[in-house]
Design a protein around this motif. Structure first.
Motif, PDB file in Angstrom:
ATOM      1  N   THR C  54      -5.049 -12.544  -0.043  1.00  0.00           N
ATOM      2  CA  THR C  54      -4.402 -13.844   0.064  1.00  0.00           C
ATOM      3  C   THR C  54      -4.595 -14.657  -1.215  1.00  0.00           C
ATOM      4  OG1 THR C  54      -6.397 -14.769   1.037  1.00  0.00           O
ATOM      5  CG2 THR C  54      -4.704 -13.984   2.545  1.00  0.00           C
ATOM      6  N   ASP C  55      -5.231 -14.072  -2.203  1.00  0.00           N
ATOM      7  CA  ASP C  55      -5.526 -14.812  -3.425  1.00  0.00           C
ATOM      8  C   ASP C  55      -4.591 -14.457  -4.565  1.00  0.00           C
ATOM      9  OD1 ASP C  55      -7.656 -15.946  -2.150  1.00  0.00           O
ATOM     10  OD2 ASP C  55      -9.046 -14.403  -2.814  1.00  0.00           O
ATOM     11  N   SER C  56      -3.508 -13.776  -4.295  1.00  0.00           N
ATOM     12  CA  SER C  56      -2.696 -13.291  -5.397  1.00  0.00           C
ATOM     13  C   SER C  56      -2.008 -14.406  -6.180  1.00  0.00           C
ATOM     14  CB  SER C  56      -1.665 -12.296  -4.881  1.00  0.00           C
ATOM     15  OG  SER C  56      -1.012 -12.823  -3.753  1.00  0.00           O
ATOM     16  N   ASN C  57      -1.623 -15.458  -5.513  1.00  0.00           N
ATOM     17  CA  ASN C  57      -0.992 -16.584  -6.200  1.00  0.00           C
ATOM     18  C   ASN C  57      -1.834 -17.843  -6.008  1.00  0.00           C
ATOM     19  OD1 ASN C  57       1.141 -14.904  -6.775  1.00  0.00           O
ATOM     20  ND2 ASN C  57       2.716 -16.274  -6.004  1.00  0.00           N
ATOM     21  N   ILE C  58      -1.667 -18.790  -6.899  1.00  0.00           N
ATOM     22  CA  ILE C  58      -2.286 -20.099  -6.714  1.00  0.00           C
ATOM     23  C   ILE C  58      -1.224 -21.184  -6.862  1.00  0.00           C
ATOM     24  CG2 ILE C  58      -4.672 -19.556  -7.327  1.00  0.00           C
ATOM     25  CD1 ILE C  58      -4.026 -20.561 -10.183  1.00  0.00           C
ATOM     26  N   ARG C  59      -1.503 -22.305  -6.213  1.00  0.00           N
ATOM     27  CA  ARG C  59      -0.656 -23.495  -6.268  1.00  0.00           C
ATOM     28  C   ARG C  59      -1.538 -24.598  -6.814  1.00  0.00           C
ATOM     29  NH1 ARG C  59       0.805 -27.818  -3.332  1.00  0.00           N
ATOM     30  NH2 ARG C  59       3.005 -28.238  -2.989  1.00  0.00           N
ATOM     31  N   VAL C  60      -1.224 -25.057  -8.018  1.00  0.00           N
ATOM     32  CA  VAL C  60      -2.058 -26.036  -8.711  1.00  0.00           C
ATOM     33  C   VAL C  60      -1.320 -27.365  -8.771  1.00  0.00           C
ATOM     34  CG1 VAL C  60      -3.314 -26.540 -10.853  1.00  0.00           C
ATOM     35  CG2 VAL C  60      -2.922 -24.158 -10.164  1.00  0.00           C
ATOM     36  N   GLU C  61      -1.979 -28.450  -8.409  1.00  0.00           N
ATOM     37  CA  GLU C  61      -1.374 -29.783  -8.468  1.00  0.00           C
ATOM     38  C   GLU C  61      -2.175 -30.683  -9.399  1.00  0.00           C
ATOM     39  OE1 GLU C  61       0.440 -30.937  -4.252  1.00  0.00           O
ATOM     40  OE2 GLU C  61      -1.638 -30.280  -4.155  1.00  0.00           O
ATOM     41  N   VAL C  62      -1.448 -31.437 -10.212  1.00  0.00           N
ATOM     42  CA  VAL C  62      -2.071 -32.392 -11.126  1.00  0.00           C
ATOM     43  C   VAL C  62      -1.336 -33.718 -11.017  1.00  0.00           C
ATOM     44  CG1 VAL C  62      -2.673 -32.874 -13.540  1.00  0.00           C
ATOM     45  CG2 VAL C  62      -2.556 -30.503 -12.740  1.00  0.00           C
ATOM     46  N   LEU C  63      -2.060 -34.800 -10.797  1.00  0.00           N
ATOM     47  CA  LEU C  63      -1.482 -36.145 -10.819  1.00  0.00           C
ATOM     48  C   LEU C  63      -1.768 -36.751 -12.182  1.00  0.00           C
ATOM     49  CD1 LEU C  63      -2.619 -37.556  -7.361  1.00  0.00           C
ATOM     50  CD2 LEU C  63      -0.256 -37.161  -8.059  1.00  0.00           C
ATOM     51  N   CYS C  64      -0.739 -37.235 -12.862  1.00  0.00           N
ATOM     52  CA  CYS C  64      -0.970 -37.778 -14.203  1.00  0.00           C
ATOM     53  C   CYS C  64       0.193 -38.683 -14.588  1.00  0.00           C
ATOM     54  CB  CYS C  64      -1.126 -36.644 -15.218  1.00  0.00           C
ATOM     55  SG  CYS C  64       0.227 -35.463 -15.225  1.00  0.00           S
ATOM     56  N   ASP C  65       0.131 -39.290 -15.757  1.00  0.00           N
ATOM     57  CA  ASP C  65       1.274 -40.097 -16.190  1.00  0.00           C
ATOM     58  C   ASP C  65       2.359 -39.175 -16.763  1.00  0.00           C
ATOM     59  OD1 ASP C  65       0.752 -39.559 -18.905  1.00  0.00           O
ATOM     60  OD2 ASP C  65      -0.493 -41.331 -19.107  1.00  0.00           O
ATOM     61  N   ALA C  66       3.529 -39.761 -17.003  1.00  0.00           N
ATOM     62  CA  ALA C  66       4.693 -38.956 -17.394  1.00  0.00           C
ATOM     63  C   ALA C  66       4.473 -38.218 -18.717  1.00  0.00           C
ATOM     64  CB  ALA C  66       5.925 -39.858 -17.483  1.00  0.00           C
ATOM     65  N   LYS C  67       3.765 -38.847 -19.634  1.00  0.00           N
ATOM     66  CA  LYS C  67       3.559 -38.242 -20.949  1.00  0.00           C
ATOM     67  C   LYS C  67       2.691 -36.982 -20.835  1.00  0.00           C
ATOM     68  CE  LYS C  67       2.177 -39.652 -25.624  1.00  0.00           C
ATOM     69  NZ  LYS C  67       1.640 -40.782 -26.435  1.00  0.00           N
ATOM     70  N   ILE C  68       1.632 -37.086 -20.074  1.00  0.00           N
ATOM     71  CA  ILE C  68       0.760 -35.927 -19.882  1.00  0.00           C
ATOM     72  C   ILE C  68       1.495 -34.840 -19.093  1.00  0.00           C
ATOM     73  CG2 ILE C  68      -1.369 -35.133 -18.748  1.00  0.00           C
ATOM     74  CD1 ILE C  68      -2.585 -37.885 -19.500  1.00  0.00           C
ATOM     75  N   ALA C  69       2.280 -35.258 -18.100  1.00  0.00           N
ATOM     76  CA  ALA C  69       3.055 -34.276 -17.330  1.00  0.00           C
ATOM     77  C   ALA C  69       3.988 -33.481 -18.235  1.00  0.00           C
ATOM     78  CB  ALA C  69       3.859 -34.991 -16.229  1.00  0.00           C
ATOM     79  N   ASP C  70       4.659 -34.180 -19.148  1.00  0.00           N
ATOM     80  CA  ASP C  70       5.551 -33.497 -20.084  1.00  0.00           C
ATOM     81  C   ASP C  70       4.769 -32.526 -20.967  1.00  0.00           C
ATOM     82  OD1 ASP C  70       7.836 -34.647 -19.173  1.00  0.00           O
ATOM     83  OD2 ASP C  70       8.078 -36.045 -20.833  1.00  0.00           O
ATOM     84  N   ALA C  71       3.605 -32.972 -21.434  1.00  0.00           N
ATOM     85  CA  ALA C  71       2.792 -32.110 -22.309  1.00  0.00           C
ATOM     86  C   ALA C  71       2.347 -30.856 -21.567  1.00  0.00           C
ATOM     87  CB  ALA C  71       1.584 -32.888 -22.831  1.00  0.00           C
ATOM     88  N   ILE C  72       1.937 -31.021 -20.311  1.00  0.00           N
ATOM     89  CA  ILE C  72       1.509 -29.864 -19.517  1.00  0.00           C
ATOM     90  C   ILE C  72       2.701 -28.932 -19.280  1.00  0.00           C
ATOM     91  CG2 ILE C  72       0.734 -29.163 -17.210  1.00  0.00           C
ATOM     92  CD1 ILE C  72      -1.057 -31.699 -17.193  1.00  0.00           C
ATOM     93  N   ALA C  73       3.824 -29.493 -18.874  1.00  0.00           N
ATOM     94  CA  ALA C  73       4.996 -28.659 -18.591  1.00  0.00           C
ATOM     95  C   ALA C  73       5.445 -27.896 -19.838  1.00  0.00           C
ATOM     96  CB  ALA C  73       6.140 -29.533 -18.065  1.00  0.00           C
ATOM     97  N   GLU C  74       5.461 -28.580 -20.959  1.00  0.00           N
ATOM     98  CA  GLU C  74       5.913 -27.933 -22.189  1.00  0.00           C
ATOM     99  C   GLU C  74       4.949 -26.821 -22.631  1.00  0.00           C
ATOM    100  OE1 GLU C  74       7.008 -30.715 -25.161  1.00  0.00           O
ATOM    101  OE2 GLU C  74       7.812 -29.172 -26.495  1.00  0.00           O
ATOM    102  N   HIS C  75       3.669 -27.127 -22.574  1.00  0.00           N
ATOM    103  CA  HIS C  75       2.685 -26.122 -23.001  1.00  0.00           C
ATOM    104  C   HIS C  75       2.702 -24.888 -22.096  1.00  0.00           C
ATOM    105  CE1 HIS C  75      -0.980 -24.403 -24.635  1.00  0.00           C
ATOM    106  NE2 HIS C  75      -1.383 -24.232 -23.395  1.00  0.00           N
TER     107      HIS C  75
END
Lengths: 102, 102, 102
Positions: C54-75
Protein backbone atom coordinates in the motif's frame (compact mmCIF):
# COMPACT_ATOMS: atom_id res chain seq x y z
CA UNK A 1 6.86 31.13 -16.32
CA UNK A 2 4.48 28.19 -16.08
CA UNK A 3 1.18 27.77 -17.86
CA UNK A 4 -1.51 26.45 -15.55
CA UNK A 5 -4.79 24.99 -16.75
CA UNK A 6 -8.11 24.52 -14.99
CA UNK A 7 -9.27 20.98 -14.43
CA UNK A 8 -11.83 19.43 -12.13
CA UNK A 9 -10.90 17.26 -9.18
CA UNK A 10 -13.59 14.68 -8.47
CA UNK A 11 -13.38 13.21 -4.97
CA UNK A 12 -15.44 10.16 -4.05
CA UNK A 13 -15.63 8.75 -0.54
CA UNK A 14 -17.35 5.40 -0.39
CA UNK A 15 -17.27 1.77 0.71
CA UNK A 16 -14.08 -0.17 -0.09
CA UNK A 17 -16.15 -2.93 -1.67
CA UNK A 18 -16.85 -0.61 -4.61
CA UNK A 19 -13.19 -0.04 -5.52
CA UNK A 20 -13.05 -2.27 -8.59
CA UNK A 21 -16.43 -1.14 -9.91
CA UNK A 22 -15.47 2.51 -9.55
CA UNK A 23 -12.16 2.01 -11.34
CA UNK A 24 -13.99 0.42 -14.25
CA UNK A 25 -16.58 3.19 -14.32
CA UNK A 26 -14.00 5.97 -14.21
CA UNK A 27 -11.97 4.49 -17.06
CA UNK A 28 -15.01 3.87 -19.24
CA UNK A 29 -16.27 7.43 -18.70
CA UNK A 30 -12.98 8.97 -19.81
CA UNK A 31 -10.92 9.35 -16.63
CA UNK A 32 -7.23 8.82 -17.42
CA UNK A 33 -6.03 8.14 -13.89
CA UNK A 34 -7.08 7.99 -10.25
CA UNK A 35 -5.62 8.01 -6.76
CA UNK A 36 -7.00 5.94 -3.90
CA UNK A 37 -6.35 6.25 -0.18
CA UNK A 38 -7.87 4.17 2.59
CA UNK A 39 -10.13 6.08 4.93
CA UNK A 40 -12.64 5.70 7.73
CA UNK A 41 -15.46 7.95 8.76
CA UNK A 42 -19.07 8.60 9.45
CA UNK A 43 -21.62 9.47 6.81
CA UNK A 44 -25.35 9.17 6.43
CA UNK A 45 -25.04 5.39 6.78
CA UNK A 46 -23.59 5.54 10.25
CA UNK A 47 -20.18 5.18 11.83
CA UNK A 48 -17.62 3.05 10.03
CA UNK A 49 -15.08 2.41 12.73
CA UNK A 50 -11.59 1.49 11.67
CA UNK A 51 -10.79 -0.26 14.95
CA UNK A 52 -11.03 -3.60 13.24
CA UNK A 53 -10.16 -2.52 9.71
CA UNK A 54 -8.57 0.58 8.22
CA UNK A 55 -9.80 -0.45 4.79
CA UNK A 56 -13.50 0.01 5.31
CA UNK A 57 -13.77 3.20 3.27
CA UNK A 58 -11.85 4.54 0.29
CA UNK A 59 -11.21 8.07 -0.94
CA UNK A 60 -10.88 8.17 -4.73
CA UNK A 61 -9.61 11.21 -6.63
CA UNK A 62 -9.84 11.80 -10.37
CA UNK A 63 -8.48 14.82 -12.28
CA UNK A 64 -10.34 15.42 -15.52
CA UNK A 65 -12.12 18.04 -17.60
CA UNK A 66 -15.54 19.36 -16.61
CA UNK A 67 -17.44 17.19 -19.07
CA UNK A 68 -15.93 13.95 -17.81
CA UNK A 69 -16.39 15.09 -14.21
CA UNK A 70 -20.09 15.60 -14.85
CA UNK A 71 -20.37 12.20 -16.50
CA UNK A 72 -18.65 10.51 -13.56
CA UNK A 73 -20.75 12.36 -10.99
CA UNK A 74 -24.00 11.61 -12.80
CA UNK A 75 -23.22 7.93 -13.35
CA UNK A 76 -22.04 7.26 -9.80
CA UNK A 77 -25.02 9.06 -8.31
CA UNK A 78 -27.50 7.07 -10.36
CA UNK A 79 -25.72 3.76 -9.87
CA UNK A 80 -24.64 3.74 -6.22
CA UNK A 81 -26.26 6.44 -4.10
CA UNK A 82 -29.38 4.41 -3.36
CA UNK A 83 -27.56 1.34 -2.07
CA UNK A 84 -24.14 2.43 -0.81
CA UNK A 85 -22.68 5.07 1.45
CA UNK A 86 -21.15 7.52 -1.00
CA UNK A 87 -20.15 11.17 -0.91
CA UNK A 88 -18.97 12.94 -4.05
CA UNK A 89 -17.68 16.47 -4.48
CA UNK A 90 -16.04 18.50 -7.24
CA UNK A 91 -13.38 21.19 -6.91
CA UNK A 92 -11.62 23.38 -9.44
CA UNK A 93 -7.85 23.00 -9.40
CA UNK A 94 -4.96 23.98 -11.65
CA UNK A 95 -2.48 21.63 -13.30
CA UNK A 96 0.63 22.06 -15.38
CA UNK A 97 0.00 19.31 -17.90
CA UNK A 98 -3.68 19.23 -18.87
CA UNK A 99 -3.19 16.70 -21.65
CA UNK A 100 -2.71 13.98 -19.06
CA UNK A 101 -6.27 14.44 -17.84
CA UNK A 102 -8.43 14.93 -20.94
CA UNK B 1 -28.40 17.74 -16.17
CA UNK B 2 -27.22 17.73 -12.57
CA UNK B 3 -27.78 20.41 -9.96
CA UNK B 4 -24.61 21.12 -8.02
CA UNK B 5 -24.51 23.07 -4.77
CA UNK B 6 -21.70 24.93 -3.05
CA UNK B 7 -20.54 23.57 0.27
CA UNK B 8 -17.41 24.08 2.31
CA UNK B 9 -14.80 21.38 2.78
CA UNK B 10 -13.03 21.75 6.12
CA UNK B 11 -9.71 19.89 6.27
CA UNK B 12 -7.93 19.44 9.59
CA UNK B 13 -4.47 17.93 9.92
CA UNK B 14 -3.51 17.21 13.49
CA UNK B 15 -2.25 14.73 16.07
CA UNK B 16 -3.94 11.33 16.08
CA UNK B 17 -4.53 11.61 19.83
CA UNK B 18 -7.21 14.22 19.13
CA UNK B 19 -9.35 11.97 16.90
CA UNK B 20 -12.10 11.23 19.41
CA UNK B 21 -12.28 14.81 20.68
CA UNK B 22 -12.53 16.17 17.14
CA UNK B 23 -15.29 13.75 16.20
CA UNK B 24 -17.29 14.88 19.22
CA UNK B 25 -16.68 18.54 18.44
CA UNK B 26 -17.66 18.17 14.78
CA UNK B 27 -20.90 16.40 15.60
CA UNK B 28 -21.87 18.88 18.32
CA UNK B 29 -21.20 21.86 16.01
CA UNK B 30 -23.46 20.49 13.27
CA UNK B 31 -21.21 18.42 11.03
CA UNK B 32 -23.16 15.45 9.66
CA UNK B 33 -20.20 13.31 8.62
CA UNK B 34 -16.43 13.17 8.39
CA UNK B 35 -13.66 11.25 6.66
CA UNK B 36 -10.35 10.41 8.34
CA UNK B 37 -7.10 9.23 6.77
CA UNK B 38 -3.85 8.50 8.54
CA UNK B 39 -1.01 10.83 7.64
CA UNK B 40 2.48 11.89 8.56
CA UNK B 41 4.24 15.17 8.05
CA UNK B 42 6.06 18.17 9.31
CA UNK B 43 4.43 21.26 10.69
CA UNK B 44 5.36 24.00 13.08
CA UNK B 45 5.84 21.43 15.82
CA UNK B 46 8.60 19.60 13.99
CA UNK B 47 8.91 16.40 12.02
CA UNK B 48 6.47 13.60 12.79
CA UNK B 49 8.15 10.63 11.27
CA UNK B 50 6.01 7.64 10.42
CA UNK B 51 8.91 5.22 10.50
CA UNK B 52 7.66 3.82 13.77
CA UNK B 53 3.98 4.59 13.33
CA UNK B 54 1.81 5.56 10.40
CA UNK B 55 -0.87 6.71 12.80
CA UNK B 56 0.90 9.72 14.23
CA UNK B 57 -1.16 12.30 12.34
CA UNK B 58 -4.69 12.32 11.02
CA UNK B 59 -6.31 14.22 8.18
CA UNK B 60 -9.98 14.90 8.88
CA UNK B 61 -12.41 16.19 6.24
CA UNK B 62 -15.89 17.60 6.87
CA UNK B 63 -18.34 18.79 4.20
CA UNK B 64 -20.78 21.34 5.59
CA UNK B 65 -22.33 24.74 5.00
CA UNK B 66 -20.33 27.92 5.55
CA UNK B 67 -21.83 28.65 8.95
CA UNK B 68 -20.95 25.26 10.39
CA UNK B 69 -17.50 25.47 8.79
CA UNK B 70 -16.87 28.75 10.57
CA UNK B 71 -18.08 27.33 13.86
CA UNK B 72 -15.79 24.31 13.53
CA UNK B 73 -12.79 26.43 12.51
CA UNK B 74 -13.33 28.88 15.35
CA UNK B 75 -13.85 26.22 18.00
CA UNK B 76 -10.87 24.09 16.99
CA UNK B 77 -8.61 27.11 16.78
CA UNK B 78 -9.52 28.30 20.24
CA UNK B 79 -9.43 24.87 21.80
CA UNK B 80 -6.39 23.17 20.30
CA UNK B 81 -4.03 25.53 18.46
CA UNK B 82 -2.13 26.53 21.59
CA UNK B 83 -1.32 23.02 22.73
CA UNK B 84 -1.40 20.76 19.67
CA UNK B 85 0.05 20.66 16.17
CA UNK B 86 -2.95 21.51 14.01
CA UNK B 87 -3.46 22.92 10.54
CA UNK B 88 -6.94 23.79 9.29
CA UNK B 89 -8.03 25.02 5.88
CA UNK B 90 -11.32 25.61 4.09
CA UNK B 91 -12.10 25.10 0.40
CA UNK B 92 -15.23 25.65 -1.66
CA UNK B 93 -16.45 22.52 -3.41
CA UNK B 94 -19.61 21.42 -5.19
CA UNK B 95 -21.83 18.50 -4.23
CA UNK B 96 -24.88 16.85 -5.71
CA UNK B 97 -26.78 16.25 -2.51
CA UNK B 98 -26.45 19.28 -0.22
CA UNK B 99 -29.06 18.06 2.25
CA UNK B 100 -26.63 15.47 3.53
CA UNK B 101 -24.27 18.18 4.79
CA UNK B 102 -26.49 20.87 6.34
CA UNK C 1 -15.31 36.75 13.84
CA UNK C 2 -12.41 34.98 12.21
CA UNK C 3 -10.01 36.39 9.67
CA UNK C 4 -9.33 33.94 6.85
CA UNK C 5 -6.45 34.26 4.40
CA UNK C 6 -5.94 32.82 0.94
CA UNK C 7 -3.11 30.36 0.52
CA UNK C 8 -2.31 27.78 -2.12
CA UNK C 9 -2.55 24.06 -1.49
CA UNK C 10 -0.05 22.14 -3.61
CA UNK C 11 -0.90 18.45 -3.96
CA UNK C 12 1.65 16.05 -5.44
CA UNK C 13 0.88 12.41 -6.19
CA UNK C 14 3.95 10.42 -7.07
CA UNK C 15 6.12 7.36 -6.44
CA UNK C 16 6.96 6.62 -2.81
CA UNK C 17 10.65 6.37 -3.69
CA UNK C 18 10.70 10.17 -4.13
CA UNK C 19 9.51 10.97 -0.60
CA UNK C 20 12.85 12.07 0.84
CA UNK C 21 13.84 14.04 -2.26
CA UNK C 22 10.52 15.87 -2.28
CA UNK C 23 10.75 16.76 1.39
CA UNK C 24 14.18 18.26 0.80
CA UNK C 25 12.97 20.16 -2.27
CA UNK C 26 9.89 21.54 -0.49
CA UNK C 27 11.90 22.79 2.47
CA UNK C 28 14.59 24.38 0.32
CA UNK C 29 11.99 26.18 -1.82
CA UNK C 30 10.30 27.75 1.20
CA UNK C 31 7.57 25.28 2.22
CA UNK C 32 7.15 25.33 6.00
CA UNK C 33 5.35 22.03 6.36
CA UNK C 34 3.85 19.11 4.50
CA UNK C 35 1.43 16.23 4.97
CA UNK C 36 1.95 12.79 3.42
CA UNK C 37 -0.55 9.96 3.01
CA UNK C 38 0.06 6.61 1.36
CA UNK C 39 -1.90 6.03 -1.82
CA UNK C 40 -2.31 3.75 -4.79
CA UNK C 41 -3.58 4.48 -8.24
CA UNK C 42 -3.25 4.58 -11.95
CA UNK C 43 -1.59 7.39 -13.85
CA UNK C 44 0.11 7.78 -17.19
CA UNK C 45 2.74 5.24 -16.15
CA UNK C 46 0.24 2.43 -15.73
CA UNK C 47 -1.50 0.72 -12.85
CA UNK C 48 0.24 0.70 -9.49
CA UNK C 49 -1.55 -2.04 -7.69
CA UNK C 50 -1.49 -2.00 -3.92
CA UNK C 51 -2.19 -5.71 -3.62
CA UNK C 52 1.39 -6.30 -2.58
CA UNK C 53 2.14 -2.91 -1.09
CA UNK C 54 0.00 0.00 0.00
CA UNK C 55 3.06 2.24 0.02
CA UNK C 56 3.71 2.38 -3.69
CA UNK C 57 2.44 5.93 -4.15
CA UNK C 58 2.39 8.96 -1.89
CA UNK C 59 0.13 12.00 -1.77
CA UNK C 60 1.99 15.06 -0.52
CA UNK C 61 0.26 18.32 0.45
CA UNK C 62 1.91 21.68 1.06
CA UNK C 63 0.18 24.89 2.14
CA UNK C 64 2.12 27.97 1.08
CA UNK C 65 1.85 31.33 -0.65
CA UNK C 66 1.46 31.57 -4.43
CA UNK C 67 5.11 32.38 -5.08
CA UNK C 68 6.40 29.34 -3.22
CA UNK C 69 3.72 27.17 -4.84
CA UNK C 70 4.92 28.26 -8.28
CA UNK C 71 8.54 27.56 -7.32
CA UNK C 72 7.66 24.07 -6.07
CA UNK C 73 5.54 23.28 -9.13
CA UNK C 74 8.20 24.49 -11.53
CA UNK C 75 11.05 22.68 -9.82
CA UNK C 76 9.25 19.36 -9.47
CA UNK C 77 8.06 19.47 -13.06
CA UNK C 78 11.53 20.09 -14.40
CA UNK C 79 13.21 17.61 -12.11
CA UNK C 80 10.89 14.60 -12.03
CA UNK C 81 8.20 14.64 -14.72
CA UNK C 82 10.41 13.06 -17.36
CA UNK C 83 11.46 10.07 -15.28
CA UNK C 84 8.77 9.48 -12.66
CA UNK C 85 5.02 9.13 -12.47
CA UNK C 86 3.95 12.45 -10.96
CA UNK C 87 0.75 14.49 -10.90
CA UNK C 88 0.71 17.98 -9.38
CA UNK C 89 -2.22 20.32 -8.88
CA UNK C 90 -2.83 23.61 -7.10
CA UNK C 91 -5.98 24.77 -5.31
CA UNK C 92 -6.88 27.98 -3.52
CA UNK C 93 -7.88 27.46 0.10
CA UNK C 94 -8.39 29.63 3.16
CA UNK C 95 -6.52 29.34 6.45
CA UNK C 96 -6.75 31.03 9.80
CA UNK C 97 -3.05 31.40 10.53
CA UNK C 98 -1.24 32.42 7.35
CA UNK C 99 2.07 33.09 9.10
CA UNK C 100 2.63 29.39 9.49
CA UNK C 101 2.80 28.95 5.71
CA UNK C 102 4.81 31.91 4.40
Amino acid sequence: MMIMHDVVLVTIITEAVLEHSLIEDIGRLGGRGYTITNARGKGHRGVRDAGWSTDSNIRVEVLCDAKIADAIAEHLTKTYYADYAMTLYLSEVKVLRPKKFA
